[in-house]
Design a protein around this motif. Structure first.
Motif, PDB file in Angstrom:
ATOM      1  N   ASN A  98       1.824  -1.857 -13.058  1.00 38.99           N
ATOM      2  CA  ASN A  98       0.520  -1.039 -13.199  1.00 38.99           C
ATOM      3  C   ASN A  98      -0.298  -1.694 -11.981  1.00 38.99           C
ATOM      4  OD1 ASN A  98       1.843  -3.923 -13.591  1.00 38.99           O
ATOM      5  ND2 ASN A  98       0.000  -4.863 -13.530  1.00 38.99           N
ATOM      6  N   ASP A  99      -1.872  -1.161 -11.835  1.00 43.95           N
ATOM      7  CA  ASP A  99      -2.258  -0.920 -10.909  1.00 43.95           C
ATOM      8  C   ASP A  99      -2.542  -0.368  -9.745  1.00 43.95           C
ATOM      9  OD1 ASP A  99      -4.581  -3.135 -11.456  1.00 43.95           O
ATOM     10  OD2 ASP A  99      -2.778  -4.060 -12.013  1.00 43.95           O
ATOM     11  N   ASN A 100      -1.756   1.096  -9.977  1.00 45.38           N
ATOM     12  CA  ASN A 100      -1.428   1.972  -9.359  1.00 45.38           C
ATOM     13  C   ASN A 100      -2.378   2.957  -9.532  1.00 45.38           C
ATOM     14  OD1 ASN A 100       0.941   1.819  -7.392  1.00 45.38           O
ATOM     15  ND2 ASN A 100       1.618   0.789  -9.624  1.00 45.38           N
TER      16      ASN A 100
ATOM     17  N   ASN B 270      -0.322   2.097  -4.165  1.00 48.53           N
ATOM     18  CA  ASN B 270      -0.737   3.283  -4.663  1.00 48.53           C
ATOM     19  C   ASN B 270      -0.221   4.438  -4.898  1.00 48.53           C
ATOM     20  OD1 ASN B 270      -3.664   2.721  -4.260  1.00 48.53           O
ATOM     21  ND2 ASN B 270      -2.859   2.062  -2.644  1.00 48.53           N
ATOM     22  N   LEU B 271       0.830   4.078  -6.066  1.00 48.12           N
ATOM     23  CA  LEU B 271       1.752   5.608  -6.088  1.00 48.12           C
ATOM     24  C   LEU B 271       0.964   6.840  -7.117  1.00 48.12           C
ATOM     25  CD1 LEU B 271       4.651   2.734  -6.610  1.00 48.12           C
ATOM     26  CD2 LEU B 271       4.311   4.247  -5.191  1.00 48.12           C
ATOM     27  N   THR B 272       2.079   7.537  -6.885  1.00 51.62           N
ATOM     28  CA  THR B 272       1.097   8.375  -7.412  1.00 51.62           C
ATOM     29  C   THR B 272       2.042   9.332  -8.180  1.00 51.62           C
ATOM     30  OG1 THR B 272       1.011   9.629  -5.463  1.00 51.62           O
ATOM     31  CG2 THR B 272      -1.063   8.956  -6.469  1.00 51.62           C
ATOM     32  N   GLY B 273       1.491  10.455  -9.083  1.00 53.08           N
ATOM     33  CA  GLY B 273       2.492  11.094 -10.324  1.00 53.08           C
ATOM     34  C   GLY B 273       2.480  10.410 -10.929  1.00 53.08           C
ATOM     35  N   PRO B 274       3.978  11.528 -12.222  1.00 52.86           N
ATOM     36  CA  PRO B 274       4.425  10.815 -13.374  1.00 52.86           C
ATOM     37  C   PRO B 274       5.304   9.276 -13.219  1.00 52.86           C
ATOM     38  CG  PRO B 274       5.762  13.122 -12.556  1.00 52.86           C
ATOM     39  CD  PRO B 274       4.369  12.864 -11.168  1.00 52.86           C
ATOM     40  N   ILE B 275       5.502   7.874 -14.199  1.00 55.65           N
ATOM     41  CA  ILE B 275       6.894   7.317 -14.550  1.00 55.65           C
ATOM     42  C   ILE B 275       7.159   8.515 -14.492  1.00 55.65           C
ATOM     43  CG2 ILE B 275       7.324   5.862 -15.959  1.00 55.65           C
ATOM     44  CD1 ILE B 275       4.290   5.517 -16.124  1.00 55.65           C
TER      45      ILE B 275
ATOM     46  N   ASP C 121       0.348  -0.948  -0.211  1.00 55.29           N
ATOM     47  CA  ASP C 121      -0.059   0.007  -0.231  1.00 55.29           C
ATOM     48  C   ASP C 121       0.972   1.059  -0.167  1.00 55.29           C
ATOM     49  OD1 ASP C 121      -2.538   1.548  -0.081  1.00 55.29           O
ATOM     50  OD2 ASP C 121      -2.701   1.220   1.843  1.00 55.29           O
ATOM     51  N   LEU C 122       1.920   1.055  -1.124  1.00 56.63           N
ATOM     52  CA  LEU C 122       2.554   2.093  -1.080  1.00 56.63           C
ATOM     53  C   LEU C 122       1.695   3.084  -1.489  1.00 56.63           C
ATOM     54  CD1 LEU C 122       6.039   0.002  -1.936  1.00 56.63           C
ATOM     55  CD2 LEU C 122       5.331   1.305   0.112  1.00 56.63           C
ATOM     56  N   VAL C 123       2.517   4.937  -1.174  1.00 56.96           N
ATOM     57  CA  VAL C 123       2.584   5.929  -1.656  1.00 56.96           C
ATOM     58  C   VAL C 123       3.335   7.483  -2.033  1.00 56.96           C
ATOM     59  CG1 VAL C 123      -0.039   5.384  -0.727  1.00 56.96           C
ATOM     60  CG2 VAL C 123       1.307   7.075   0.612  1.00 56.96           C
ATOM     61  N   GLY C 124       2.742   8.078  -2.518  1.00 59.27           N
ATOM     62  CA  GLY C 124       3.369   9.120  -3.082  1.00 59.27           C
ATOM     63  C   GLY C 124       4.009   8.645  -4.892  1.00 59.27           C
ATOM     64  N   PRO C 125       4.834   9.283  -5.789  1.00 58.90           N
ATOM     65  CA  PRO C 125       5.303   9.293  -6.236  1.00 58.90           C
ATOM     66  C   PRO C 125       6.888   8.612  -6.306  1.00 58.90           C
ATOM     67  CG  PRO C 125       6.528  11.324  -5.322  1.00 58.90           C
ATOM     68  CD  PRO C 125       5.741  11.147  -4.366  1.00 58.90           C
ATOM     69  N   ILE C 126       7.201   7.416  -7.710  1.00 64.78           N
ATOM     70  CA  ILE C 126       8.191   7.217  -8.096  1.00 64.78           C
ATOM     71  C   ILE C 126       9.854   8.046  -7.749  1.00 64.78           C
ATOM     72  CG2 ILE C 126       9.624   5.169  -8.945  1.00 64.78           C
ATOM     73  CD1 ILE C 126       6.295   4.815 -10.867  1.00 64.78           C
ATOM     74  N   PRO C 127      10.508   7.968  -7.001  1.00 62.24           N
ATOM     75  CA  PRO C 127      11.730   8.406  -6.864  1.00 62.24           C
ATOM     76  C   PRO C 127      12.446   8.857  -8.592  1.00 62.24           C
ATOM     77  CG  PRO C 127      11.329   7.492  -4.662  1.00 62.24           C
ATOM     78  CD  PRO C 127      10.697   6.657  -5.262  1.00 62.24           C
TER      79      PRO C 127
END
Length: 213
Positions: free
Chosen positions: A143-145, A122-127, A98-104
């Motif tokens: 997938n599935d974020n 539940n990651l958000t923001g851009p790739i 259940d990780l959230v926030g952006p991909i660093p």
């Protein structure tokens, strides 16, 4: 010759703890950033010099971290930029949490990485476009974020990529079709309602407002 050999050995002994400390600090930064109701990170003790003794961490013969297995670990919280310091990491498995926030964006510094599995979070923001620097990457599953924005065109430069899955997100714009992306089917991109379909002859279509966020 013996003096030279002794020097090399001494340098190795000096650098090994330094690398271990750096990688241990990076992993412990992740532990601090997440909640761990199952105590799967209980062995991650910052007072130990060598993180290779921690559960779910795999190292090579030089005691450098090569694999992080934390799929289905019931973790919540966020990823940390310090993970980009794991220079020999080959497998980053953090799926179904259940990780959230952006991909660093710092994950683009993991030059040895072959598999990046962050799906079912539940990651958000851009790739991050920086992931295009992962020249050894074979598996990219995001997938599935709840990722948004355009699919970075630089990702088409990933020459070794075999599996790509960014389905079930909220990506927008068009699907790149050049380079390594030419071999992927629509299944890799499905269920992104704002994706407009494949690019035509490499040209990017923009919506009326010219925006995609």
């Amino acid at each position: 010759m013996r003096t030279c050999t002794l020097f090399i050995v001494l340098v190795s002994l000096i650098l090994a703890p330094t690398n271990a400390n750096t990688e241990g600090d990076a992993l412990y930064a992740l532990r601090r950033a997440v909640k761990d109701p199952g105590n799967v990170l209980q062995s991650w003790d910052p007072t130990l010099v060598d993180p290779c003794t921690w559960f779910h961490v795999t190292c090579d013969g030089d005691n450098r971290v090569t694999r992080l297995d934390l799929g289905n670990a019931k973790l919540s919280g966020s990823l940390v930029p310090e993970l980009g310091k794991l220079e020999r990491l080959q497998y980053l498995e953090l799926y179904t949490n259940d990780l959230v926030g952006p991909i660093p964006k710092e994950l683009g510094g993991l030059k040895s990485l072959m598999s990046l599995d962050l799906y079912h979070n539940n990651l958000t923001g851009p790739i991050p476009a920086s992931l295009s620097k992962l020249s050894n990457l074979k598996f990219l599953r995001l997938n599935d974020n709840r990722l948004t924005g355009r699919i970075p065109r630089d990702l088409t430069k990933l020459g070794n990529i075999k599996i790509l899955d960014v389905s079930n997100n909220d990506l927008c714009g068009t699907i790149p079709t050049t380079g390594s992306f030419s071999k992927f089917t629509e299944e890799s991109f499905m269920n992104n309602p704002r994706l407009e379909g494949p690019e035509l002859m490499g040209f990017v279509r923009y919506d009326a407002a010219g925006s995609c966020k």
